[in-house]
Design a protein around this motif. Structure first.
Motif, short mmCIF file in Angstrom:
data_model
loop_
_atom_site.label_atom_id
_atom_site.label_comp_id
_atom_site.label_asym_id
_atom_site.label_seq_id
_atom_site.Cartn_x
_atom_site.Cartn_y
_atom_site.Cartn_z
N GLN A 47 0.82 -1.21 0.00
CA GLN A 47 0.00 0.00 0.00
C GLN A 47 0.86 1.27 0.00
O GLN A 47 0.54 2.26 0.66
N TRP A 48 1.98 1.21 -0.71
CA TRP A 48 2.87 2.36 -0.85
C TRP A 48 2.56 3.07 -2.16
O TRP A 48 2.73 2.50 -3.23
N LYS A 49 2.10 4.31 -2.05
CA LYS A 49 1.82 5.08 -3.26
C LYS A 49 2.21 6.54 -3.13
O LYS A 49 1.93 7.34 -4.01
N ASP A 50 2.83 6.90 -2.05
CA ASP A 50 3.23 8.28 -1.83
C ASP A 50 4.74 8.44 -1.94
O ASP A 50 5.48 7.46 -1.92
N SER A 51 5.18 9.65 -2.05
CA SER A 51 6.59 10.00 -2.04
C SER A 51 7.37 9.26 -3.12
O SER A 51 6.99 9.27 -4.28
N THR A 52 8.44 8.58 -2.74
CA THR A 52 9.29 7.88 -3.72
C THR A 52 8.51 6.79 -4.44
O THR A 52 8.63 6.65 -5.66
N ALA A 53 7.70 6.04 -3.72
CA ALA A 53 6.89 4.99 -4.35
C ALA A 53 5.94 5.60 -5.38
O ALA A 53 5.73 5.04 -6.46
N GLY A 54 5.38 6.75 -5.06
CA GLY A 54 4.50 7.43 -6.01
C GLY A 54 5.22 7.86 -7.27
O GLY A 54 4.68 7.75 -8.37
N ARG A 55 6.44 8.34 -7.11
CA ARG A 55 7.24 8.71 -8.29
C ARG A 55 7.52 7.49 -9.15
O ARG A 55 7.47 7.56 -10.38
N ILE A 56 7.84 6.38 -8.51
CA ILE A 56 8.10 5.14 -9.25
C ILE A 56 6.85 4.71 -10.00
O ILE A 56 6.91 4.33 -11.18
N LEU A 57 5.70 4.76 -9.35
CA LEU A 57 4.45 4.36 -10.01
C LEU A 57 4.13 5.28 -11.18
O LEU A 57 3.66 4.82 -12.22
N ARG A 58 4.41 6.57 -11.04
CA ARG A 58 4.20 7.49 -12.16
C ARG A 58 5.14 7.15 -13.32
O ARG A 58 4.75 7.21 -14.49
N MET A 59 6.38 6.80 -13.00
CA MET A 59 7.32 6.39 -14.05
C MET A 59 6.83 5.14 -14.75
O MET A 59 6.89 5.03 -15.98
N ILE A 60 6.34 4.19 -13.97
CA ILE A 60 5.81 2.95 -14.56
C ILE A 60 4.62 3.28 -15.45
O ILE A 60 4.50 2.74 -16.56
N GLY A 61 3.74 4.16 -14.99
CA GLY A 61 2.60 4.56 -15.80
C GLY A 61 3.00 5.22 -17.12
O GLY A 61 2.29 5.11 -18.12
N PHE A 62 4.14 5.86 -17.12
CA PHE A 62 4.65 6.51 -18.33
C PHE A 62 5.37 5.50 -19.25
O PHE A 62 5.22 5.53 -20.47
N ILE A 63 6.15 4.60 -18.65
CA ILE A 63 6.96 3.65 -19.41
C ILE A 63 6.14 2.48 -19.95
O ILE A 63 6.35 2.02 -21.08
N ALA A 64 5.23 1.97 -19.16
CA ALA A 64 4.54 0.70 -19.46
C ALA A 64 3.75 0.68 -20.77
O ALA A 64 3.80 -0.34 -21.47
#
Length: 107
Positions: A47-64
């Motif tokens: 359930q990590w979606k904030d801060s660094t984890a949020g940045r990673i998820l945004r990157m994944i959303g862009f790359i995927a």
């Protein structure tokens, strides 16, 4: 835990390098759909979606979306599950790419 944060920083740096223009798309540092799915599902389970984890998820959303045609059915479902579980909004292009590829793989 600083160790978990260090892992997140390393993932973020790897995704940045691998998604940069001219990055090796086939070598050992290449990002594959299974990597994005595994990272996403791990963050969703925690359930990590904030801060660094949020940045990673945004990157994944862009790359995927560009990698989705290479994904296995398991990768598609894991990505969709992770983003839905975290109730992330604003990733329509990723979810549409997953849906499109699911139809292609079913047909």
């Amino acid at each position: 835990d600083p160790r978990a944060l260090e892992v997140l920083y390393r993932i973020e740096a790897w995704l940045s390098r691998a998604s940069a223009p001219g990055a090796d798309k086939e070598g050992p540092e290449a990002v594959l759909p299974k990597h994005l799915a595994s990272i996403s599902i791990g963050l969703a389970r925690l359930q990590w979606k904030d801060s660094t984890a949020g940045r990673i998820l945004r990157m994944i959303g862009f790359i995927a979306p560009e990698l989705i045609p290479l994904a296995r059915a398991r990768d598609l479902s894991n990505l969709a599950w992770a983003f839905a579980t975290l109730e992330l909004r604003g990733f329509d292009s990723l979810l549409l790419a997953i849906a499109r590829e699911a139809v292609v793989q079913i047909a």
